[in-house]
Enzyme design. Structure first.
Site, PDB file in Angstrom:
ATOM      1  N   ALA A  73       0.816  -1.217   0.000  1.00  0.00           N
ATOM      2  CA  ALA A  73       0.000   0.000   0.000  1.00  0.00           C
ATOM      3  C   ALA A  73       0.848   1.266   0.000  1.00  0.00           C
ATOM      4  CB  ALA A  73      -0.962   0.003   1.187  1.00  0.00           C
ATOM      5  N   THR A  74       2.042   1.213   0.576  1.00  0.00           N
ATOM      6  CA  THR A  74       2.910   2.402   0.537  1.00  0.00           C
ATOM      7  C   THR A  74       3.183   2.782  -0.913  1.00  0.00           C
ATOM      8  OG1 THR A  74       3.953   1.880   2.652  1.00  0.00           O
ATOM      9  CG2 THR A  74       5.202   3.300   1.152  1.00  0.00           C
ATOM     10  N   GLN A 181      -6.394  -1.122   5.557  1.00  0.00           N
ATOM     11  CA  GLN A 181      -6.963  -1.776   6.745  1.00  0.00           C
ATOM     12  C   GLN A 181      -8.347  -2.361   6.505  1.00  0.00           C
ATOM     13  OE1 GLN A 181      -5.575  -2.508   9.645  1.00  0.00           O
ATOM     14  NE2 GLN A 181      -3.665  -1.380   9.412  1.00  0.00           N
ATOM     15  N   SER A 201      -3.052  -3.571   0.590  1.00  0.00           N
ATOM     16  CA  SER A 201      -1.840  -4.244   1.054  1.00  0.00           C
ATOM     17  C   SER A 201      -2.217  -5.635   1.545  1.00  0.00           C
ATOM     18  CB  SER A 201      -1.237  -3.450   2.206  1.00  0.00           C
ATOM     19  OG  SER A 201      -0.148  -4.162   2.744  1.00  0.00           O
ATOM     20  N   ALA A 202      -1.612  -6.678   0.964  1.00  0.00           N
ATOM     21  CA  ALA A 202      -2.073  -8.043   1.251  1.00  0.00           C
ATOM     22  C   ALA A 202      -1.634  -8.563   2.624  1.00  0.00           C
ATOM     23  CB  ALA A 202      -1.596  -8.990   0.147  1.00  0.00           C
ATOM     24  N   THR A 241       9.942  -7.075 -12.412  1.00  0.00           N
ATOM     25  CA  THR A 241       9.465  -8.449 -12.598  1.00  0.00           C
ATOM     26  C   THR A 241       8.352  -8.752 -11.598  1.00  0.00           C
ATOM     27  OG1 THR A 241      11.661  -9.090 -13.331  1.00  0.00           O
ATOM     28  CG2 THR A 241      10.183 -10.877 -12.633  1.00  0.00           C
ATOM     29  N   CYS A 327       9.972   6.122  17.956  1.00  0.00           N
ATOM     30  CA  CYS A 327      10.965   6.761  17.091  1.00  0.00           C
ATOM     31  C   CYS A 327      12.343   6.220  17.396  1.00  0.00           C
ATOM     32  CB  CYS A 327      10.883   8.277  17.158  1.00  0.00           C
ATOM     33  SG  CYS A 327      11.545   8.971  18.660  1.00  0.00           S
TER      34      CYS A 327
HETATM   35  C1  LIG Z   1      -0.129  -0.910   6.529  1.00  0.00           C
HETATM   36  C2  LIG Z   1      -0.718   0.312   5.954  1.00  0.00           C
HETATM   37  C3  LIG Z   1      -0.134   0.939   4.851  1.00  0.00           C
HETATM   38  C4  LIG Z   1       1.176   0.489   4.247  1.00  0.00           C
HETATM   39  O1  LIG Z   1       1.072  -0.741   3.607  1.00  0.00           O
HETATM   40  P1  LIG Z   1       2.403  -1.545   3.198  1.00  0.00           P
HETATM   41  O2  LIG Z   1       1.884  -2.597   2.284  1.00  0.00           O
HETATM   42  O3  LIG Z   1       2.941  -2.096   4.479  1.00  0.00           O
HETATM   43  O4  LIG Z   1       3.316  -0.608   2.530  1.00  0.00           O
HETATM   44  C5  LIG Z   1      -0.773   2.043   4.325  1.00  0.00           C
HETATM   45  N1  LIG Z   1      -1.905   2.506   4.852  1.00  0.00           N
HETATM   46  C6  LIG Z   1      -2.481   1.942   5.923  1.00  0.00           C
HETATM   47  C7  LIG Z   1      -3.767   2.500   6.457  1.00  0.00           C
HETATM   48  C8  LIG Z   1      -1.912   0.824   6.510  1.00  0.00           C
HETATM   49  O5  LIG Z   1      -2.484   0.270   7.578  1.00  0.00           O
END
Ligand SMILES: *Cc1c(COP(=O)(O)O)cnc(C)c1O
Length: 383
Positions: A73-74, A181, A201-202, A241, A327
């Protein structure tokens, strides 16, 4: 023994998902490069990827070609925001988002500010809700994109994505949703809601880390600037890939999540009820999640006069729970999400997130209640 109660950070892979993945790695397996379609080894991998893409599209009720695989998701959030912004500057330079988005959205917006974009960061109310009227008031003739998450990763709060989507569509503004989420937990029927871009994000739903996708509605008609240049995979939007084993795992996990959606939801709700019933025995429990508007697998709470850092240090080898981002100096920064909601003082500095899922048991919750209760009493006895 450490009990894992940090499912919002990541989930363990489902055994059925691990089983499927294994067949896409070794010499006896379908290990080929999905782009090597000149020979059978590559073609088999390509077929596996395309079958997975079709299965994911079926789960989301969207077009197969509107799914672009990413590392998670990032990357999907970066591709959505930077991709739209940089390819459509002529349409406007204003983006609306919220102050409680994931860092992968907020930091991308910061980077876009450096490139001359104007960003509005909307604040939620005390429950965590972003008001539609605030979005309506924020738009200008320059507004290009709205980006709002469906479920918040710290509180579990569910936004009214459908209402925002309808509004954005009526104004001809792109609408992006971070569904990291919510995917696999809430029904997402993309044929019914006019969302333009959606990130998944899986590893948040029992697949391995390192895979996800960006859904782009009617991809053929949307211009998006890719983040990477290279082999032209994913219609030129994401060179690199394709990770066949990750992609089949993603599809399998999403299908299982669909079949088990009600069951997983009810299970989480039961565990949440058990957890809160137990913790309510402790004086000064404050629940920061809006229980009526949140996914039941995430609970954010504070204990009066107890700092999250002290609590977590004492609990760390017993239960894995989290506060806001720890942090690099090892001290705990208070949550920017809760701060934006208007939470302050020891309620802010004491906030911890407990999240659970498919492989959590009532005994785990009982253990957590016992350990948290004992630790809070210990800490109170010190002062
Ligand atoms: C975990 C998360 C992400 C990031 O997903 P990744 O696949 O770990 O990069 C982005 N947004 C939310 C709300 C998340 O909980």
């Amino acid at each position: 023994m450490t009990i894992y109660l940090d499912y919002a950070a990541t989930t363990p892979a489902d055994p059925q998902v691990i089983e499927v993945m294994k067949h896409y790695l070794g010499i006896e397996d379908i290990f080929g490069n999905p782009s090597s379609i000149q020979h059978h080894v590559g073609l088999q991998a390509e077929e596996a990827v395309e079958q997975a893409r079709a299965q994911i599209a079926a789960c989301l009720n969207c077009r197969i070609k509107d799914i672009v695989f990413t590392s998670g998701a990032t990357e999907a959030n970066n591709l959505a925001l930077k991709g739209i912004a940089h390819a459509n500057q002529h349409l406007g330079n204003h983006i609306i988002t919220s102050a409680i988005e994931h860092k992968s959205v907020l930091d991308t917006c910061k980077a876009l500010e450096q490139d001359g974009f104007k960003i509005t960061y909307l604040r939620p109310d005390i429950d965590g809700k972003i008001a539609l009227k605030d979005i309506e008031q924020a738009i200008t003739t320059q507004t290009l994109l709205i980006s709002i998450m469906q479920v918040n990763n710290e509180t579990g709060f569910i936004q009214d994505i459908a209402a925002i989507a309808e509004f954005a569509q009526s104004k001809n503004i792109f609408f992006h949703v971070d569904a990291a989420q919510s995917a696999g937990k809430l029904t997402l029927d993309l044929s019914q809601i006019p969302i333009d871009l959606l990130s998944i994000s899986a590893h948040k739903f029992y697949a391995p880390k390192g895979i996800g996708c960006l859904y782009i509605r009617n991809r053929h008609n949307v211009s998006l600037k890719p983040l990477f240049n290279g082999g032209g995979q994913e219609y030129g939007l994401r060179a690199g890939t394709l990770a066949t084993h990750q992609i089949v795992a993603f599809a399998k996990a999403l299908m299982i999540a669909g079949e088990r959606q009600q069951q997983d939801y009810d299970h989480a709700l039961n565990l949440r009820t058990q957890l809160l019933t137990g913790l309510k025995q402790i004086d000064g429990l404050i629940i920061n999640s809006d229980l009526n508007n949140s996914l039941p697998n995430i609970v954010n709470l504070s204990f009066k006069n107890i700092g999250a850092d002290m609590l977590l240090i004492r609990l760390q080898d017993k239960i894995a729970i989290s506060s806001a981002s720890a942090c690099s100096s090892g001290t705990i920064e208070p949550s920017y999400v809760l701060r934006a909601m208007g939470i302050e003082g020891d309620r802010l500095y004491g906030a911890v997130r407990i999240s659970f899922g498919r492989f959590s048991h009532a005994e785990d919750i009982k253990y957590a209640i016992d350990k948290i209760t004992a630790t809070v009493q210990e800490l109170r006895a010190l002062v």
